[in-house]
Design an enzyme around this catalytic site. Structure first.
Site, short mmCIF file in Angstrom:
data_model
loop_
_atom_site.label_atom_id
_atom_site.label_comp_id
_atom_site.label_asym_id
_atom_site.label_seq_id
_atom_site.Cartn_x
_atom_site.Cartn_y
_atom_site.Cartn_z
N GLY A 138 0.98 -1.09 0.00
CA GLY A 138 -0.19 -0.12 -0.11
C GLY A 138 0.91 1.09 -0.08
O GLY A 138 2.06 1.33 -0.27
N GLU A 178 -18.98 9.37 -0.26
CA GLU A 178 -18.61 9.15 -1.79
C GLU A 178 -19.33 8.05 -2.70
O GLU A 178 -20.02 8.15 -3.67
CB GLU A 178 -17.24 8.93 -2.13
#
Length: 484
Positions: free
Chosen positions: A16, A178
């Site tokens: 990540g 979102e």
């Protein structure tokens, strides 16, 4: 066990933001880096919801880690899930499909991230996937678009279909806001002409949270504006609602006043809460460093594990100074850890304690609607939306991914269309099928040594078949009818 060639060995766990930026920051150091990660890609997690709602492809937000690091000669990448860290022996053990690899380290960077938290109700995940991986996003894409398809069929048969056109997002943080906004745009604009038996504009999009406001980290003012914008585009915001049960057909809720109720919904998305990677517990048991309720481990001000200065822990895994679980914490921490490792090799003085620079927070609601909090600056509307686009474009990895994302955004935001609407049943049900196997995907492959044992039997079968095929040809038996 990997062979040590005498150079300082750094093992990085995770691909990540923390893992990738930590590895890249060591590019010019005289050492060797081994990245161990359970996926072969670097995931730009903030845009997962756009994969789930058909705006972006998974390749645009998850480039291959090997491609990203191809020019970094002192770095190698190994696929596998880390199952053990031995602090005394300084080894990391990882597995992939039953095969074990052990790597030695002189310095260790643990940036394994976090998973979705169901607050002790992990069985909810079967029917309400989270938003932490490409698999999650593709499954949700299948569930969302599949719900419209099932509703069309139900309407054609004259059956009720309201539960199929009710989409519930649990969690009113940035991801939930979102996601809810994009499902609303999908139903009310993108798909409005595509079906004949249903009206997608009648779909219900519900955003739930037990908290009293939307986007708590953004402050009360921006939270209220975000709520108002969501409601303008047709999202039902229900606050103070705690989820007490989830099943195939819906959710059970308990409101703040103690009343209980149920929402019938097939497509449910869980965007509430995170839990640090279980490796935090492994480190805690060996070092004595305490864990908080989310499984994050306490670290020293220089991001090292207490009693183990050679081990750095980053990002979502740490409990330090109330740092938020955002990408910038992982990125800045990774660069800090890499510089500290390089300084030690060069006998330089240690750095000052890690200090996080907050670059602000942003959340997009829908086309031309967003909120942004940057220091004392609080913005909403089209200016915040443009800032959101620019920042996310900058932090996408790779030029071709930036171009691809920009083109996909243009298609979506200008034409209300979406390029990634292909879904399959496999996307929806593969995870559940694997979970029903005793050992997951490992049950689908041979154990080490088993294949060789079966190979000889298979060879004998193939030789016998080849001999029979040759006999039929040599004796002219092909195409000849024989009376039975």
């Amino acid at each position: 066990m990997a062979i040590n060639n005498g150079k300082h060995q750094v093992v990085v766990i995770g691909s990540g933001f923390g893992g990738l930026f930590g590895t890249k920051a060591l590019k010019r150091s005289d050492l060797e880096v081994t990245m161990v990660a359970k996926t072969t890609h670097h995931l730009f997690q903030p845009l997962l919801y756009q994969v789930a709602t058909g705006i972006l492809s998974q390749g645009e937000i998850a480039p291959p880690t090997r491609e990203v690091l191809a020019k970094q000669k002192n770095a190698q990448v190994l696929l596998g899930t880390v199952t053990d860290i031995d602090l005394e022996a300084r080894t990391v053990t990882h597995h992939v499909l039953g095969r074990q690899t052990v790597s030695h380290y002189d310095s260790l960077i643990v940036a394994a991230g976090a998973s979705q938290s169901y607050f002790g109700n992990d069985h909810f995940a079967e029917f309400a996937p989270g938003m932490k991986s490409i698999d999650d996003a593709l499954e949700l894409r299948g569930r969302i678009f599949g719900a419209f398809e099932m509703a069309e069929n139900a309407a054609r048969r004259g059956e009720p279909y309201d539960h199929l056109l009710t989409f519930v997002v649990v969690g009113a943080g940035p991801t939930g806001v979102e996601m809810a906004g994009q499902i609303a745009e999908l139903a009310h604009k993108t798909l409005k002409r595509d079906f004949r038996s249903i009206d997608t504009k009648q779909a219900r999009i519900i955003l739930l949270d037990a908290a009293p406001q939307v986007l708590p980290p953004f402050g009360a003012k921006l939270g209220a504006k975000a709520k108002a914008e969501l409601e303008k585009i047709g999202v039902e915001v229900q606050l103070g609602a705690m989820v007490t049960g989830v099943d195939e057909r819906g959710l059970d809720l308990k409101d703040k006043d103690g009343t209980t109720r149920r929402i019938d919904s097939v497509a449910k998305i869980w965007a509430a809460g995170v839990q640090a990677n279980p490796l935090g517990k492994t480190l805690s048991e060996q070092s004595g460093a305490p864990l908080d309720r989310a499984g994050r481990i306490s670290v020293n001000p220089d991001l090292t594990l207490p009693g183990h200065p050679e081990v750095f822990v980053l990002g979502d895994m740490i409990s330090l100074d109330n740092l938020p679980g955002v990408a910038q914490v992982a990125i800045q921490g990774a660069k800090y850890a890499a510089k500290e490792i390089d300084n030690r090799l060069k006998d330089k003085a240690p750095q000052k304690p890690f200090s996080y620079f907050d670059k602000g927070s942003m959340a997009i609601i829908s086309k031309f609607r967003a909120v942004a909090s940057v220091g004392k600056l609080k913005l909403n509307g089209s200016i915040a939306w443009l800032m959101w686009l620019g920042v996310h474009l900058i932090y996408l990895t790779g030029f071709k991914n930036r171009v691809g994302a920009l083109l996909s955004w243009a298609i979506t935001f200008i034409g209300n269309d979406r390029s990634e609407r292909t879904v399959t049943e496999q996307q929806i049900f593969a995870r559940q099928a694997l979970e029903r196997l005793g050992k997951g995907a490992r049950d689908l492959v041979s154990e080490p040594g088993e294949f060789d044992a079966r190979l000889e039997n298979r060879r004998a079968e193939l030789e016998a078949r080849a001999a029979e095929e040759a006999r039929l040809t040599d004796e002219g038996q092909r195409g000849v009818h024989h009376e039975v």
